[in-house]
Design a protein around this motif. Structure first.
Motif, PDB file in Angstrom:
ATOM      1  N   VAL A  63     -41.200  32.769  18.620  1.00 23.80           N
ATOM      2  CA  VAL A  63     -41.364  31.642  19.547  1.00 23.80           C
ATOM      3  C   VAL A  63     -39.984  31.100  19.881  1.00 23.80           C
ATOM      4  O   VAL A  63     -39.230  30.739  18.985  1.00 23.80           O
ATOM      5  N   PRO A  64     -39.606  31.035  21.156  1.00 26.34           N
ATOM      6  CA  PRO A  64     -38.283  30.527  21.520  1.00 26.34           C
ATOM      7  C   PRO A  64     -38.053  29.101  21.039  1.00 26.34           C
ATOM      8  O   PRO A  64     -38.986  28.293  20.973  1.00 26.34           O
ATOM      9  N   LEU A  65     -36.814  28.798  20.686  1.00 30.59           N
ATOM     10  CA  LEU A  65     -36.478  27.483  20.144  1.00 30.59           C
ATOM     11  C   LEU A  65     -36.811  26.368  21.125  1.00 30.59           C
ATOM     12  O   LEU A  65     -37.260  25.293  20.735  1.00 30.59           O
ATOM     13  N   GLY A  66     -36.607  26.612  22.402  1.00 27.85           N
ATOM     14  CA  GLY A  66     -36.931  25.597  23.397  1.00 27.85           C
ATOM     15  C   GLY A  66     -38.402  25.231  23.383  1.00 27.85           C
ATOM     16  O   GLY A  66     -38.774  24.053  23.494  1.00 27.85           O
ATOM     17  N   SER A  68     -33.779  12.092  13.932  1.00 23.75           N
ATOM     18  CA  SER A  68     -32.343  12.257  13.735  1.00 23.75           C
ATOM     19  C   SER A  68     -31.842  13.653  14.092  1.00 23.75           C
ATOM     20  O   SER A  68     -30.667  13.945  13.926  1.00 23.75           O
ATOM     21  N   GLY A  69     -32.747  14.507  14.557  1.00 25.69           N
ATOM     22  CA  GLY A  69     -32.347  15.879  14.854  1.00 25.69           C
ATOM     23  C   GLY A  69     -31.516  15.978  16.117  1.00 25.69           C
ATOM     24  O   GLY A  69     -31.828  15.360  17.136  1.00 25.69           O
ATOM     25  N   TYR A 116     -32.130  19.258  24.038  1.00 29.52           N
ATOM     26  CA  TYR A 116     -33.292  19.391  24.911  1.00 29.52           C
ATOM     27  C   TYR A 116     -33.299  18.274  25.959  1.00 29.52           C
ATOM     28  O   TYR A 116     -33.502  18.506  27.158  1.00 29.52           O
ATOM     29  N   GLU A 117     -33.072  17.047  25.503  1.00 29.38           N
ATOM     30  CA  GLU A 117     -33.053  15.904  26.425  1.00 29.38           C
ATOM     31  C   GLU A 117     -31.919  16.025  27.432  1.00 29.38           C
ATOM     32  O   GLU A 117     -32.060  15.616  28.596  1.00 29.38           O
ATOM     33  N   SER A 118     -30.789  16.585  26.994  1.00 34.65           N
ATOM     34  CA  SER A 118     -29.650  16.748  27.905  1.00 34.65           C
ATOM     35  C   SER A 118     -30.004  17.652  29.067  1.00 34.65           C
ATOM     36  O   SER A 118     -29.624  17.393  30.216  1.00 34.65           O
ATOM     37  N   ILE A 119     -30.759  18.724  28.764  1.00 36.42           N
ATOM     38  CA  ILE A 119     -31.170  19.631  29.837  1.00 36.42           C
ATOM     39  C   ILE A 119     -32.155  18.927  30.766  1.00 36.42           C
ATOM     40  O   ILE A 119     -32.079  19.048  31.996  1.00 36.42           O
ATOM     41  N   GLN A 148     -30.107  30.153  37.089  1.00 36.13           N
ATOM     42  CA  GLN A 148     -30.689  29.435  35.958  1.00 36.13           C
ATOM     43  C   GLN A 148     -31.548  28.271  36.454  1.00 36.13           C
ATOM     44  O   GLN A 148     -31.279  27.686  37.498  1.00 36.13           O
ATOM     45  N   THR A 149     -32.593  27.963  35.696  1.00 32.11           N
ATOM     46  CA  THR A 149     -33.435  26.812  36.004  1.00 32.11           C
ATOM     47  C   THR A 149     -33.687  26.022  34.724  1.00 32.11           C
ATOM     48  O   THR A 149     -33.552  26.557  33.612  1.00 32.11           O
ATOM     49  N   LYS A 150     -34.059  24.773  34.881  1.00 35.33           N
ATOM     50  CA  LYS A 150     -34.409  23.971  33.712  1.00 35.33           C
ATOM     51  C   LYS A 150     -35.604  24.578  32.970  1.00 35.33           C
ATOM     52  O   LYS A 150     -35.653  24.595  31.738  1.00 35.33           O
ATOM     53  N   GLY A 151     -36.560  25.072  33.736  1.00 33.68           N
ATOM     54  CA  GLY A 151     -37.755  25.646  33.132  1.00 33.68           C
ATOM     55  C   GLY A 151     -37.462  26.827  32.237  1.00 33.68           C
ATOM     56  O   GLY A 151     -38.060  26.979  31.176  1.00 33.68           O
ATOM     57  N   SER A 152     -36.525  27.671  32.646  1.00 32.71           N
ATOM     58  CA  SER A 152     -36.208  28.854  31.850  1.00 32.71           C
ATOM     59  C   SER A 152     -35.524  28.481  30.541  1.00 32.71           C
ATOM     60  O   SER A 152     -35.594  29.222  29.560  1.00 32.71           O
ATOM     61  N   LEU A 153     -34.874  27.320  30.511  1.00 29.15           N
ATOM     62  CA  LEU A 153     -34.216  26.858  29.289  1.00 29.15           C
ATOM     63  C   LEU A 153     -35.154  26.061  28.394  1.00 29.15           C
ATOM     64  O   LEU A 153     -35.134  26.198  27.170  1.00 29.15           O
ATOM     65  N   LEU A 154     -35.983  25.220  29.018  1.00 28.31           N
ATOM     66  CA  LEU A 154     -36.853  24.345  28.240  1.00 28.31           C
ATOM     67  C   LEU A 154     -38.140  25.039  27.807  1.00 28.31           C
ATOM     68  O   LEU A 154     -38.723  24.692  26.781  1.00 28.31           O
TER      69      LEU A 154
END
Length: 230
Positions: free
Chosen positions: A46-49, A64-65, A71-74, A86-92
């Motif tokens: 499962v991808p980390l995102g 505190s993580g 994730y919020e930065s993206i 690149q898209t936000k969706g592909s990262l998140l």
């Protein structure tokens, strides 16, 4: 957005038998079938995102993580700063690495967003040399080549009982008796202090295990005996 586990139409439940040392109030180990081991092994695909999204969506993200801040930065980044490919969706919400939807254990499929496509098998049909001479054979008479009909889902064999330690170390259950294992290997001196505890793991509990495993080496104790706040 990641799917909410409670939205699953058919909820998957995994049963687990814990051996608990009452004197220390800790899980010694769990006896497990292939379902729980498949779940643990499959988490690595499962991808980390997607993991962070699921934890956040179910109010399980550690406050505190720092990865949550990534994730919020993206999420907050203006898309103009991303490269054209690149898209936000592909990262998140990246696509999972599962081999196929039909071979992936059900509980793990619920760890994937509805808009994420799980790869499906590429079915290659065997065409008889007689095709064309006597007309095309019916579709049902063609043999799917290279994909056994009885392929088992998951990652490990289902005829084995597995031992899962408190830190999620997995190994086949020893052929020696449980009593000998507890005394000789795990140094349990008082057998009367060991009791069995049956637990069930649904998608929500699976997410709790996932979260705690990111920072604890006593995962089963923390989740099922309440040693940590989740």
């Amino acid at each position: 957005m990641a799917t909410n586990p409670s939205s699953s139409e058919t909820e998957t439940i995994i049963s687990l038998k814990l051996l608990v040392d009452k004197s220390s109030n800790k899980v010694v180990f769990a006896e497990s079938g292939k379902e729980f081991v498949d779940f643990l092994f499959g988490l690595l695909q499962v991808p980390l995102g997607s993991i962070i999204a699921l934890l956040r969506d179910n109010d399980l993200a550690p406050g505190s993580g720092s990865l949550g801040r990534v994730y919020e930065s993206i999420e907050n980044l203006d898309p103009s700063y991303l490269l054209p490919n690149q898209t936000k969706g592909s990262l998140l919400n990246p696509k999972p690495a599962f081999q196929s939807s039909s071979l992936t254990p059900p509980l793990l499929q619920n760890f994937v967003s509805p808009d994420q496509e799980i790869r499906t098998e590429s079915v290659v049909y065997y065409v008889s040399p007689l095709d064309g001479l006597f007309g095309d054979l019916p579709r049902t008479s063609r043999r799917a080549k290279g994909i056994p009909n009885n392929t088992e889902k998951g990652y490990v064999r289902g005829v084995v009982t597995y031992m899962v330690m408190d830190d999620l170390t997995v190994k086949p259950m020893s052929t020696i008796s449980s009593t000998a294992l507890l005394i000789n290997t795990l140094n349990i001196k008082d057998m009367g202090s060991v009791q069995e505890k049956k637990v069930e793991i649904d998608i929500k509990k699976g997410l709790e295990l996932l979260k705690v495993s990111l920072y604890s080496t006593t995962v089963l104790t923390d989740v099922f005996l309440g040693h940590r706040d989740l």
